[in-house]
Design a protein around this motif. Structure first.
Motif, short mmCIF file in Angstrom:
data_model
loop_
_atom_site.label_atom_id
_atom_site.label_comp_id
_atom_site.label_asym_id
_atom_site.label_seq_id
_atom_site.Cartn_x
_atom_site.Cartn_y
_atom_site.Cartn_z
N PHE A 52 0.83 -1.21 0.00
CA PHE A 52 0.00 0.00 0.00
C PHE A 52 0.87 1.27 0.00
O PHE A 52 0.53 2.25 -0.66
CB PHE A 52 -0.93 0.00 1.21
N ILE A 53 1.96 1.24 0.75
CA ILE A 53 2.87 2.41 0.74
C ILE A 53 3.43 2.60 -0.66
O ILE A 53 3.50 3.73 -1.18
CB ILE A 53 4.01 2.21 1.76
N GLY A 54 3.84 1.51 -1.30
CA GLY A 54 4.35 1.59 -2.66
C GLY A 54 3.32 2.11 -3.64
O GLY A 54 3.61 2.94 -4.51
N LEU A 55 2.07 1.63 -3.51
CA LEU A 55 1.00 2.09 -4.40
C LEU A 55 0.74 3.58 -4.23
O LEU A 55 0.46 4.29 -5.22
CB LEU A 55 -0.28 1.29 -4.14
N SER A 56 0.82 4.07 -2.99
CA SER A 56 0.62 5.50 -2.78
C SER A 56 1.71 6.32 -3.47
O SER A 56 1.47 7.46 -3.89
CB SER A 56 0.58 5.81 -1.28
N LEU A 57 2.90 5.74 -3.59
CA LEU A 57 3.98 6.43 -4.31
C LEU A 57 3.80 6.34 -5.83
O LEU A 57 4.28 7.21 -6.56
CB LEU A 57 5.33 5.82 -3.93
N LEU A 58 3.12 5.30 -6.29
CA LEU A 58 2.89 5.15 -7.73
C LEU A 58 1.80 6.09 -8.25
O LEU A 58 1.80 6.46 -9.43
CB LEU A 58 2.49 3.71 -8.05
N ILE A 59 0.88 6.46 -7.37
CA ILE A 59 -0.24 7.30 -7.81
C ILE A 59 0.25 8.67 -8.27
O ILE A 59 -0.34 9.26 -9.19
CB ILE A 59 -1.28 7.42 -6.68
N ARG A 79 -4.76 9.36 -0.80
CA ARG A 79 -4.96 9.54 0.64
C ARG A 79 -5.57 8.30 1.27
O ARG A 79 -5.14 7.85 2.34
CB ARG A 79 -5.85 10.76 0.87
N ASP A 80 -6.56 7.70 0.62
CA ASP A 80 -7.22 6.53 1.19
C ASP A 80 -6.32 5.29 1.13
O ASP A 80 -6.36 4.45 2.03
CB ASP A 80 -8.53 6.26 0.46
N VAL A 81 -5.51 5.18 0.09
CA VAL A 81 -4.53 4.09 0.03
C VAL A 81 -3.53 4.23 1.18
O VAL A 81 -3.13 3.23 1.80
CB VAL A 81 -3.81 4.08 -1.33
N HIS A 180 4.10 15.01 4.55
CA HIS A 180 3.67 13.97 3.61
C HIS A 180 4.66 13.77 2.46
O HIS A 180 4.56 12.77 1.75
CB HIS A 180 2.28 14.29 3.09
N LEU A 181 5.61 14.68 2.31
CA LEU A 181 6.67 14.45 1.33
C LEU A 181 7.69 13.44 1.84
O LEU A 181 8.59 13.03 1.10
CB LEU A 181 7.37 15.77 0.99
N SER A 182 7.55 13.03 3.10
CA SER A 182 8.46 12.02 3.67
C SER A 182 8.04 10.60 3.30
O SER A 182 8.69 9.64 3.72
CB SER A 182 8.50 12.15 5.20
N ASN A 183 6.99 10.46 2.50
CA ASN A 183 6.51 9.13 2.12
C ASN A 183 7.58 8.26 1.45
O ASN A 183 7.69 7.07 1.73
CB ASN A 183 5.28 9.26 1.22
N PRO A 184 8.41 8.82 0.53
CA PRO A 184 9.48 7.98 -0.05
C PRO A 184 10.46 7.47 1.00
O PRO A 184 10.96 6.34 0.89
CB PRO A 184 10.16 8.93 -1.04
N TRP A 185 10.76 8.29 2.02
CA TRP A 185 11.66 7.84 3.08
C TRP A 185 11.01 6.72 3.88
O TRP A 185 11.69 5.78 4.30
CB TRP A 185 12.02 9.00 4.00
N LEU A 186 9.71 6.81 4.09
CA LEU A 186 8.99 5.75 4.77
C LEU A 186 9.12 4.45 3.99
O LEU A 186 9.37 3.38 4.56
CB LEU A 186 7.51 6.14 4.92
N PHE A 187 8.95 4.52 2.68
CA PHE A 187 9.05 3.33 1.84
C PHE A 187 10.44 2.70 1.95
O PHE A 187 10.57 1.47 2.05
CB PHE A 187 8.75 3.69 0.39
N LEU A 188 11.47 3.53 1.96
CA LEU A 188 12.84 3.01 2.07
C LEU A 188 13.07 2.35 3.42
O LEU A 188 13.71 1.29 3.51
CB LEU A 188 13.85 4.13 1.84
#
Length: 235
Positions: A52-59, A79-81, A180-188
Motif C-alpha cells: 500500500f505504501i508503494g502504491l501511494s507512491l505510484l499514484i 490519501r485513502d490508500v 507527507h513528502l516524507s513518504n518515499p523515506w517511509l518506503f525506504l
C-alpha cells in the motif's frame, strides 16, 4: 468534483482496498503454512502495508500522465490508500507485540533469543550481564531491523493520522505538505526493514526479489515522471 462524487469515490477506494486485502491474504496464506497462525497474519499484514505504501507512491506518477481533471480524484485515492497502509501496518505491529509479549515462536536465524530482554522489549534491548545495569541496545541483525521498523511505524502513524482535510488545516498547508513528502523515506525504511528480516528468517516464501522488483518498478515510474516534469518546465 462535488461532494457526492467524492464520497462515492472514497467508498469505491475503500471497497477495492478491502477486496485486495482479502484476495491477497487468501493467496499468500498457503505459502506461510510452516508458520504459526498469528505470525502468518503479522507477516501478511506487513507485506500488505509495504504494498500500500508503494502504491501511494505510484499514484503520483500516474496522476502526472492523466488529464488534469482527474488530479483531484487521484489525490483522494492516494490519501485513502495511505490510510490502508497505516491500518495494515498497525495490525502488523500489534500482532508482533502480542507475539513477543509471551514466548515468540519466530524463525529467527541470527541473534540469541536467551540474551534478549523479556517481552516485546526483547525486540530492541538485550539483558545486561550485570542485573544492576541498564538493558543494552540490541544491535543484532534483527535488532537493527526492529529499530528501522519502529521509526517507520512512527512515521506511518503520523501520516495516517494527518490524512484528512481537517489535519491539513490544523497543521498548515506547508507543514502538512512537508510531512507527507516524507513518504518515499517511509518506503525506504520499510524496504530495508523487510530485506533484513528476509535475510534473518529461514526459508520460503520470503524472497529478496519480491521486494526489490516492486521497489524497482516504483523507482522507475517516479524517475520517468520526474524527468518528464523537468523537461516540461524547461520548455
Amino acid at each position: 468534483m462535488n461532494k457526492t462524487n467524492r464520497v462515492q469515490l472514497r467508498l469505491a477506494t475503500h471497497g477495492a482496498a478491502l477486496c485486495f486485502v482479502g484476495i491477497a491474504s487468501a493467496w499468500m496464506w498457503p505459502n506461510f503454512a510452516a508458520f504459526p497462525a498469528m505470525e502468518t497474519c503479522s507477516m501478511i499484514a506487513g507485506y500488505l502495508s509495504f504494498v500500500f505504501i508503494g502504491l501511494s507512491l505510484l499514484i503520483g506518477p500516474i496522476k502526472s500522465w492523466l488529464p488534469g481533471r482527474l488530479t483531484t480524484a487521484c489525490l483522494s485515492i492516494r490519501r485513502d490508500v495511505g490510510i490502508w497502509a497505516g491500518l495494515t501496518g498497525l495490525l502488523h505491529v500489534a500482532l508482533v507485540l502480542i507475539l513477543f509479549d509471551g514466548e515468540p515462536n519466530l524463525f529467527i536465524v541470527t541473534g540469541n533469543q536467551a540474551d534478549k530482554a523479556s517481552g516485546w522489549l526483547g525486540l530492541f534491548l538485550l539483558t545486561p550481564p550485570d542485573p544492576g545495569m541498564w538493558p543494552l541496545p540490541n544491535w543484532s541483525f534483527s535488532g537493527v531491523a526492529n529499530y528501522l521498523g519502529a521509526i517507520a511505524f512512527g512515521l506511518l502513524l503520523a501520516l495516517m493520522c494527518t490524512s484528512s482535510n481537517r489535519a491539513e488545516k490544523w497543521l498548515g498547508g506547508s507543514s502538512w505538505k512537508r510531512l507527507h513528502l516524507s513518504n518515499p523515506w517511509l518506503f525506504l525504511l520499510v524496504l530495508f526493514h523487510s530485506l533484513i528480516y528476509v535475510q534473518s528468517i529461514k526459508g520460503e516464501p520470503h524472497s529478496f526479489s519480491d521486494l526489490l522488483v516492486f521497489a524497482a518498478i516504483i523507482w522507475l515510474a517516479r524517475s520517468v515522471s520526474f524527468m518528464q516534469t523537468v523537461r516540461k518546465r524547461r520548455r
